[in-house]
Scaffold this active site. Structure first.
Site, PDB file in Angstrom:
ATOM      1  N   ASN A  32       0.821  -1.225   0.000  1.00  0.00           N
ATOM      2  CA  ASN A  32       0.000   0.000   0.000  1.00  0.00           C
ATOM      3  C   ASN A  32       0.851   1.270   0.000  1.00  0.00           C
ATOM      4  O   ASN A  32       0.321   2.373   0.141  1.00  0.00           O
ATOM      5  CB  ASN A  32      -0.976   0.007   1.193  1.00  0.00           C
ATOM      6  CG  ASN A  32      -0.261   0.150   2.524  1.00  0.00           C
ATOM      7  OD1 ASN A  32       0.969   0.109   2.581  1.00  0.00           O
ATOM      8  ND2 ASN A  32      -1.027   0.332   3.585  1.00  0.00           N
ATOM      9  N   GLY A  36       6.632   1.907   2.018  1.00  0.00           N
ATOM     10  CA  GLY A  36       7.357   1.449   0.828  1.00  0.00           C
ATOM     11  C   GLY A  36       7.298   2.509  -0.276  1.00  0.00           C
ATOM     12  O   GLY A  36       6.523   3.461  -0.198  1.00  0.00           O
ATOM     13  N   ALA A  74       3.874  -5.081   6.775  1.00  0.00           N
ATOM     14  CA  ALA A  74       3.636  -4.968   8.215  1.00  0.00           C
ATOM     15  C   ALA A  74       3.692  -3.515   8.651  1.00  0.00           C
ATOM     16  O   ALA A  74       4.336  -2.678   8.015  1.00  0.00           O
ATOM     17  CB  ALA A  74       4.675  -5.765   8.999  1.00  0.00           C
ATOM     18  N   TYR A 141       3.734  -4.918  19.007  1.00  0.00           N
ATOM     19  CA  TYR A 141       4.333  -5.402  17.757  1.00  0.00           C
ATOM     20  C   TYR A 141       4.864  -6.831  17.934  1.00  0.00           C
ATOM     21  O   TYR A 141       4.590  -7.719  17.105  1.00  0.00           O
ATOM     22  CB  TYR A 141       5.467  -4.452  17.341  1.00  0.00           C
ATOM     23  CG  TYR A 141       6.340  -4.945  16.209  1.00  0.00           C
ATOM     24  CD1 TYR A 141       5.893  -4.927  14.893  1.00  0.00           C
ATOM     25  CD2 TYR A 141       7.635  -5.419  16.457  1.00  0.00           C
ATOM     26  CE1 TYR A 141       6.711  -5.374  13.855  1.00  0.00           C
ATOM     27  CE2 TYR A 141       8.457  -5.865  15.435  1.00  0.00           C
ATOM     28  CZ  TYR A 141       7.985  -5.839  14.135  1.00  0.00           C
ATOM     29  OH  TYR A 141       8.798  -6.281  13.111  1.00  0.00           O
ATOM     30  N   ILE A 200      23.498   9.388  19.595  1.00  0.00           N
ATOM     31  CA  ILE A 200      23.334   8.059  20.197  1.00  0.00           C
ATOM     32  C   ILE A 200      22.425   8.231  21.412  1.00  0.00           C
ATOM     33  O   ILE A 200      22.746   8.994  22.325  1.00  0.00           O
ATOM     34  CB  ILE A 200      24.703   7.492  20.646  1.00  0.00           C
ATOM     35  CG1 ILE A 200      25.629   7.323  19.439  1.00  0.00           C
ATOM     36  CG2 ILE A 200      24.521   6.178  21.400  1.00  0.00           C
ATOM     37  CD1 ILE A 200      27.064   6.955  19.790  1.00  0.00           C
ATOM     38  N   ARG A 208      22.614  -5.044  19.674  1.00  0.00           N
ATOM     39  CA  ARG A 208      21.706  -5.686  18.727  1.00  0.00           C
ATOM     40  C   ARG A 208      22.526  -6.653  17.873  1.00  0.00           C
ATOM     41  O   ARG A 208      23.757  -6.568  17.810  1.00  0.00           O
ATOM     42  CB  ARG A 208      21.053  -4.634  17.794  1.00  0.00           C
ATOM     43  CG  ARG A 208      20.111  -3.660  18.500  1.00  0.00           C
ATOM     44  CD  ARG A 208      18.853  -4.338  19.021  1.00  0.00           C
ATOM     45  NE  ARG A 208      17.961  -3.399  19.695  1.00  0.00           N
ATOM     46  CZ  ARG A 208      17.970  -3.140  21.003  1.00  0.00           C
ATOM     47  NH1 ARG A 208      18.847  -3.736  21.795  1.00  0.00           N
ATOM     48  NH2 ARG A 208      17.107  -2.293  21.528  1.00  0.00           N
TER      49      ARG A 208
HETATM   50  P1  NAD Z   1       9.532  -1.637   5.245  1.00  0.00           P
HETATM   51  O1  NAD Z   1       8.727  -0.624   5.984  1.00  0.00           O
HETATM   52  O2  NAD Z   1      10.567  -1.165   4.299  1.00  0.00           O
HETATM   53  O3  NAD Z   1       8.575  -2.679   4.496  1.00  0.00           O
HETATM   54  C1  NAD Z   1       7.251  -2.950   4.894  1.00  0.00           C
HETATM   55  C2  NAD Z   1       6.385  -2.805   3.655  1.00  0.00           C
HETATM   56  O4  NAD Z   1       5.032  -3.157   3.980  1.00  0.00           O
HETATM   57  C3  NAD Z   1       6.337  -1.369   3.115  1.00  0.00           C
HETATM   58  O5  NAD Z   1       6.606  -1.373   1.725  1.00  0.00           O
HETATM   59  C4  NAD Z   1       4.911  -0.903   3.408  1.00  0.00           C
HETATM   60  O6  NAD Z   1       4.439   0.053   2.470  1.00  0.00           O
HETATM   61  C5  NAD Z   1       4.166  -2.216   3.354  1.00  0.00           C
HETATM   62  N1  NAD Z   1       2.916  -2.190   4.108  1.00  0.00           N
HETATM   63  C6  NAD Z   1       2.717  -1.741   5.373  1.00  0.00           C
HETATM   64  N2  NAD Z   1       1.428  -1.867   5.718  1.00  0.00           N
HETATM   65  C7  NAD Z   1       0.779  -2.404   4.643  1.00  0.00           C
HETATM   66  C8  NAD Z   1      -0.576  -2.760   4.374  1.00  0.00           C
HETATM   67  N3  NAD Z   1      -1.516  -2.589   5.321  1.00  0.00           N
HETATM   68  N4  NAD Z   1      -0.876  -3.264   3.173  1.00  0.00           N
HETATM   69  C9  NAD Z   1       0.074  -3.446   2.222  1.00  0.00           C
HETATM   70  N5  NAD Z   1       1.371  -3.120   2.413  1.00  0.00           N
HETATM   71  C10 NAD Z   1       1.719  -2.614   3.614  1.00  0.00           C
HETATM   72  O7  NAD Z   1      10.187  -2.576   6.374  1.00  0.00           O
HETATM   73  P2  NAD Z   1      11.182  -3.819   6.266  1.00  0.00           P
HETATM   74  O8  NAD Z   1      12.312  -3.533   7.170  1.00  0.00           O
HETATM   75  O9  NAD Z   1      11.445  -4.178   4.852  1.00  0.00           O
HETATM   76  O10 NAD Z   1      10.299  -4.963   6.955  1.00  0.00           O
HETATM   77  C11 NAD Z   1       9.720  -6.033   6.229  1.00  0.00           C
HETATM   78  C12 NAD Z   1       9.215  -7.086   7.194  1.00  0.00           C
HETATM   79  O11 NAD Z   1      10.290  -7.601   7.986  1.00  0.00           O
HETATM   80  C13 NAD Z   1       8.156  -6.590   8.182  1.00  0.00           C
HETATM   81  O12 NAD Z   1       7.180  -7.595   8.326  1.00  0.00           O
HETATM   82  C14 NAD Z   1       8.930  -6.437   9.474  1.00  0.00           C
HETATM   83  O13 NAD Z   1       8.099  -6.570  10.609  1.00  0.00           O
HETATM   84  C15 NAD Z   1       9.938  -7.558   9.358  1.00  0.00           C
HETATM   85  N6  NAD Z   1      11.158  -7.348  10.150  1.00  0.00           N
HETATM   86  C16 NAD Z   1      12.041  -6.365   9.816  1.00  0.00           C
HETATM   87  C17 NAD Z   1      13.200  -6.200  10.579  1.00  0.00           C
HETATM   88  C18 NAD Z   1      14.224  -5.143  10.247  1.00  0.00           C
HETATM   89  O14 NAD Z   1      15.242  -5.075  10.928  1.00  0.00           O
HETATM   90  N7  NAD Z   1      14.045  -4.323   9.234  1.00  0.00           N
HETATM   91  C19 NAD Z   1      13.450  -7.035  11.678  1.00  0.00           C
HETATM   92  C20 NAD Z   1      12.503  -8.020  11.995  1.00  0.00           C
HETATM   93  C21 NAD Z   1      11.375  -8.190  11.205  1.00  0.00           C
END
Ligand code: NAD
Length: 316
Positions: A32, A36, A74, A141, A200, A208
């Site tokens: 959405n 992103g 997410a 979360y 910081i 981490r």
């Molecule tokens: P990001 O924000 O770049 O990607 C998340 C994407 O989901 C975005 O493109 C956003 O537009 C899309 N999105 C959000 N809500 C939506 C909805 N309701 N409908 C459709 N699209 C939607 O974040 P990321 O770091 O790429 O994270 C990706 C996944 O990895 C997530 O599920 C996150 O919880 C998980 N995660 C990330 C990390 C990290 O360190 N980045 C660590 C653990 C888990």
């Protein structure tokens, strides 16, 4: 295979989509664009701008009959989840259930879920935190991600869909969104390259586990090959403090900045580090890119992005 990548306009999802295309799969991306951006979606993927909670997304899943769902969409801002737990659950649990309900009725065979290590295990009782470590999420979360894993176990038992939940450590690398769990790498790198002073929070001793996005992509590919269901950690087993990260990034960017501290963030977790022995055993996966190399690649990418911005050729 025909694969739906949700969140494929985001940081990790877009890298996974790239790799799936390289492996010859047909890839559709649903996002959405809340955090992103369109340019991150690979050119060879079909992009459908929809919310994973919407009827339209469920209808798409029903109509397309995907083989695999790789679920990265997410709400991933931990602080926002504390401020608005209902919104977090709506997106992170409601969105998953919406696409799953349509998927199981229309031929879905496999699901890979982007879960989280740090937020699910909570403060370590021992390190590294492996799959036997107590699950003590302290944020909505973390609770929602744990519930998502449990829902997938339900779908596996009820419908025989293979489900793999990958508990990521703090993922960093090119295209990173500065608001994510490992956002500190993006924030520090961008500030240092722009000649600005990063802050910081707290004394910087909080640790981490930083895992490179290319390694996370490999874990997704391994999960796709795996013909069973399970939950796995995707981390490096190595702990890095914020102060240590600052120093490594200062070396990589050659920035002329000092360590500058601000007030600590209330409720911030002190330590997080994931063991991956069970991931190696089941998926044959282990991290390949060490922090020095990964940060060098990340800094190179931000350097190029800054150059694009300064010449007006924005990637967004
Ligand atoms: P990001 O924000 O770049 O990607 C998340 C994407 O989901 C975005 O493109 C956003 O537009 C899309 N999105 C959000 N809500 C939506 C909805 N309701 N409908 C459709 N699209 C939607 O974040 P990321 O770091 O790429 O994270 C990706 C996944 O990895 C997530 O599920 C996150 O919880 C998980 N995660 C990330 C990390 C990290 O360190 N980045 C660590 C653990 C888990």
């Amino acid at each position: 295979m025909r694969i739906l990548v949700t969140g494929g306009a985001g940081f990790i999802g877009s890298h996974v989509a790239d790799a799936l295309l390289r492996h010859g799969h047909t890839v559709h991306v649903v996002d959405n664009l809340s955090t992103g951006v369109r340019w991150k979606v690979p050119g060879d993927a079909r992009f459908i701008q929809k919310d994973v909670r919407s009827e339209a997304a469920a209808a798409l899943v029903a109509e397309q009959g995907y083989d695999v769902l790789v679920h990265h969409a997410a709400q991933m801002d931990v602080r926002r989840s504390v401020e608005d737990p209902r919104f977090d659950a709506d997106v992170n649990i409601g969105g998953l259930l919406n696409v799953m309900e349509a998927g199981v009725e229309h031929g879905l065979q496999k699901v890979v879920l982007a879960s989280t290590g740090g937020a699910i295990y909570g403060e370590p009782v021992y390190t590294p935190q492996d799959l036997d470590h107590p699950l003590q999420p302290v944020s909505p979360y973390g609770v929602a991600k744990l519930a998502s894993e449990k829902y997938l176990q339900y779908y596996q038992q009820q419908y025989g869909v293979d489900t793999v939940s990958l508990r990521y450590a703090n993922v960093y690398g090119p295209r990173q969104n500065p608001h994510g769990e490992a956002g500190v790498v993006a924030i520090f790198a961008k500030a240092m390259l722009a000649g600005e002073q990063p802050v910081i929070y707290g004394d910087g001793t909080q640790t981490r586990d930083y895992v490179y996005v290319g390694d996370v992509v490999q874990a997704n590919l391994a999960a796709l090959e795996y013909d069973e269901s399970g939950v796995f950690n995707v981390g490096t087993g190595r702990e890095t403090s914020v102060n240590g990260l600052f120093q490594q990034l200062r070396a990589a960017t050659e920035a002329d900045v000092e360590q500058h501290h601000g007030p600590a963030k209330p409720g911030e977790q002190q330590r997080s580090v994931l063991g991956y022995a069970q991931t190696t055993e089941a998926l044959g996966w282990g991290p390949q890119v060490d922090l020095k190399e990964g940060l060098a690649r990340t800094v190179d990418w931000y350097r190029e992005e800054l150059a694009r911005e300064s010449t007006g050729r924005l990637s967004e």
